[in-house]
Write an enzyme that holds these catalytic residues in place. Structure first.
Site, PDB file in Angstrom:
ATOM      1  N   TYR A 292       6.848  -2.850  -3.108  1.00 49.42           N
ATOM      2  CA  TYR A 292       6.585  -2.602  -4.530  1.00 49.42           C
ATOM      3  C   TYR A 292       7.832  -2.072  -5.240  1.00 49.42           C
ATOM      4  O   TYR A 292       8.413  -2.731  -6.072  1.00 49.42           O
ATOM      5  CB  TYR A 292       5.430  -1.597  -4.685  1.00 49.42           C
ATOM      6  CG  TYR A 292       4.044  -2.193  -4.674  1.00 49.42           C
ATOM      7  CD1 TYR A 292       3.771  -3.401  -4.050  1.00 49.42           C
ATOM      8  CD2 TYR A 292       2.990  -1.533  -5.283  1.00 49.42           C
ATOM      9  CE1 TYR A 292       2.495  -3.937  -4.034  1.00 49.42           C
ATOM     10  CE2 TYR A 292       1.704  -2.066  -5.278  1.00 49.42           C
ATOM     11  CZ  TYR A 292       1.458  -3.267  -4.654  1.00 49.42           C
ATOM     12  OH  TYR A 292       0.202  -3.786  -4.660  1.00 49.42           O
ATOM     13  N   SER A 293       8.225  -0.837  -4.920  1.00 48.98           N
ATOM     14  CA  SER A 293       9.295  -0.172  -5.676  1.00 48.98           C
ATOM     15  C   SER A 293      10.621  -0.915  -5.560  1.00 48.98           C
ATOM     16  O   SER A 293      10.955  -1.487  -4.517  1.00 48.98           O
ATOM     17  CB  SER A 293       9.470   1.265  -5.175  1.00 48.98           C
ATOM     18  OG  SER A 293       8.328   2.040  -5.448  1.00 48.98           O
TER      19      SER A 293
ATOM     20  N   GLU B 237      -5.677   3.321  -2.905  1.00 51.33           N
ATOM     21  CA  GLU B 237      -4.722   4.326  -2.433  1.00 51.33           C
ATOM     22  C   GLU B 237      -5.082   5.719  -2.939  1.00 51.33           C
ATOM     23  O   GLU B 237      -5.046   6.691  -2.189  1.00 51.33           O
ATOM     24  CB  GLU B 237      -3.312   3.946  -2.900  1.00 51.33           C
ATOM     25  CG  GLU B 237      -2.241   4.972  -2.575  1.00 51.33           C
ATOM     26  CD  GLU B 237      -0.869   4.576  -3.107  1.00 51.33           C
ATOM     27  OE1 GLU B 237       0.121   5.150  -2.641  1.00 51.33           O
ATOM     28  OE2 GLU B 237      -0.787   3.699  -3.988  1.00 51.33           O
TER      29      GLU B 237
ATOM     30  N   SER C 297       4.442   9.068  -9.239  1.00 47.68           N
ATOM     31  CA  SER C 297       4.890  10.449  -9.394  1.00 47.68           C
ATOM     32  C   SER C 297       3.876  11.268 -10.186  1.00 47.68           C
ATOM     33  O   SER C 297       3.082  10.737 -10.966  1.00 47.68           O
ATOM     34  CB  SER C 297       6.253  10.498 -10.084  1.00 47.68           C
ATOM     35  OG  SER C 297       6.122  10.151 -11.446  1.00 47.68           O
TER      36      SER C 297
END
Length: 394
Positions: free
Chosen positions: A126-127, A242, A379
């Site tokens: 993903y990131s 998640e 985050s």
């Protein structure tokens, strides 16, 4: 059976599993906050297989036990409290549900059985360097050429991909007016030519995360999940799975219990005001009780057919911040014993430390690695934005 009795009975079963069936050496490493190898994690998964708990929340038709959200929460909490590893989620919790919900019959037949049998390991692509919490900004491209896609780009902070056989990956297949459009969900064989993995050592000196470079990697078109351009929807579905478990209350219960035992059995080399420190422990314990009550109430009332609300963001914020507070307090109690740290001490079979208690190195590793808990999984700043938009309309 009364729902509370059923809940307590299931918790008793999970506790019994940890006492009798969880490999002793794996449990010892978890309780000492040592680094777990791939084999440690695989042995944990294999020990769950006899009870059908590898993917307990999956539908029965795919090999699961159709746990309720409450059962799923109780399993995660009680198993982690008792010394079971974090159930690394990329196959069981993430890509598996995406495949059985949106994938083709061929994909279900090909990928679900090896996930359930712990025969294939997955990672999450993903990131990217310019798209962490803002996944809509991803740049990795997949261009259709005949019967395959050609994928070029870079992923970063990719956890445990060094162990992976496959990576599920968000890629951009077209340029649309909105950034969320044109993103697709691909399954990439890690042995494909053009895939390069480079390790990133984190503060604890361990190898958790990596960079992944994709240089014209050919991916068969049958490895796209669902429809082209619908990857954003599948990603949101995955993230909802998640964040159900993001509070990790069992881990906090275990770490707070370790701190209390440390205070009871080991003189402090760093705490001057013992009364103030005792109040600090009580405050963390009260926060944990409040968080558990919130999570249990949510799990008991949750409709699994609906996406989680802002409760998931609240759990993520409170859970990760509490974990950091507990690990900080543990190092404060250790004092000068927390200065000396060698990553080699957390890669063995049992706790060892050059100074202070034998498990001091593990406590330091927990503190260092835990600095990332308020960053990964979205985050905490992003979670606060989610809450403000949903509840305040900001």
């Amino acid at each position: 059976m009364d729902s509370l009795l059923a809940e307590n009975e299931f918790r008793r079963q999970v506790h019994e599993y940890c006492e009798r069936e969880l490999p002793r050496d794996v449990r010892r490493k978890v309780l000492g906050n040592l680094f777990l190898t791939k084999e440690d994690n695989l042995r944990f998964l294999r020990s769950l297989a006899g009870r059908g708990w590898v993917a307990g929340h999956w539908p029965r038709e795919y090999g699961g036990a159709e746990w309720t959200p409450l059962q799923r929460f109780v399993f995660e909490e009680e198993s982690m409290r008792c010394g079971a590893p974090w159930l690394i989620p990329f196959g069981v919790n993430y890509v598996g549900p995406v495949i059985y919900t949106f994938g083709s019959a061929a994909q279900k037949a090909r990928f679900l059985p090896p996930i359930l049998a712990s025969e294939e390991w997955w990672a999450q692509g993903y990131s990217e360097p310019g798209a962490g919490s803002d996944l809509a900004g991803l740049k990795t491209r997949a261009v259709r050429r005949g019967d395959h896609y050609v994928v070029t780009g870079q992923k970063i902070w990719t956890s445990y991909v060094q162990w992976a056989d496959w990576m599920f990956c968000l890629v951009r297949t077209s340029e649309e007016s909105r950034p969320q459009q044109g993103i697709s969900f691909l399954l990439i064989d890690m042995t494909s030519p053009g895939v390069t993995v480079r390790p990133i050592k984190t503060m604890d000196g361990c190898h958790h995360v990596n960079e992944v470079f994709l240089d014209e990697v050919k991916v068969p078109i049958e490895n796209i999940v669902g429809e082209e351009g619908k990857g954003w929807s599948y990603a949101k579905f995955l993230l909802s799975n998640e964040r159900i478990l993001s509070a990790e209350t069992g881990r906090s219960m275990r770490q707070l219990g370790h701190l209390k035992a440390l205070v009871a059995g080991t003189p402090s080399d760093g705490v001057v005001d013992r009364a103030a420190f005792d109040r600090r422990i009580v405050q963390m314990e009260l926060k944990l009780h409040a968080l558990r009550a919130f999570c249990l109430a949510y799990a008991r009332s949750m409709d699994p057919s609906q996406p989680p609300g802002v409760e998931a963001s609240i759990m993520k914020i409170r859970g990760s911040e509490l974990q950091q507070q507990i690990s900080e307090a543990t190092l404060d109690w250790l004092g000068s014993s927390a200065i000396a740290y060698d990553p080699a001490d957390v890669h063995g079979e049992q706790a060892t430390s050059p100074v202070g208690p034998a498990d001091a190195s593990g406590a330091i590793r927990e503190y260092l690695h835990g600095r990332a808990s308020t960053i990964y999984g979205g985050s905490n700043e992003i979670q606060r934005n989610i809450i403000s938009k949903a509840e305040l309309g900001l």
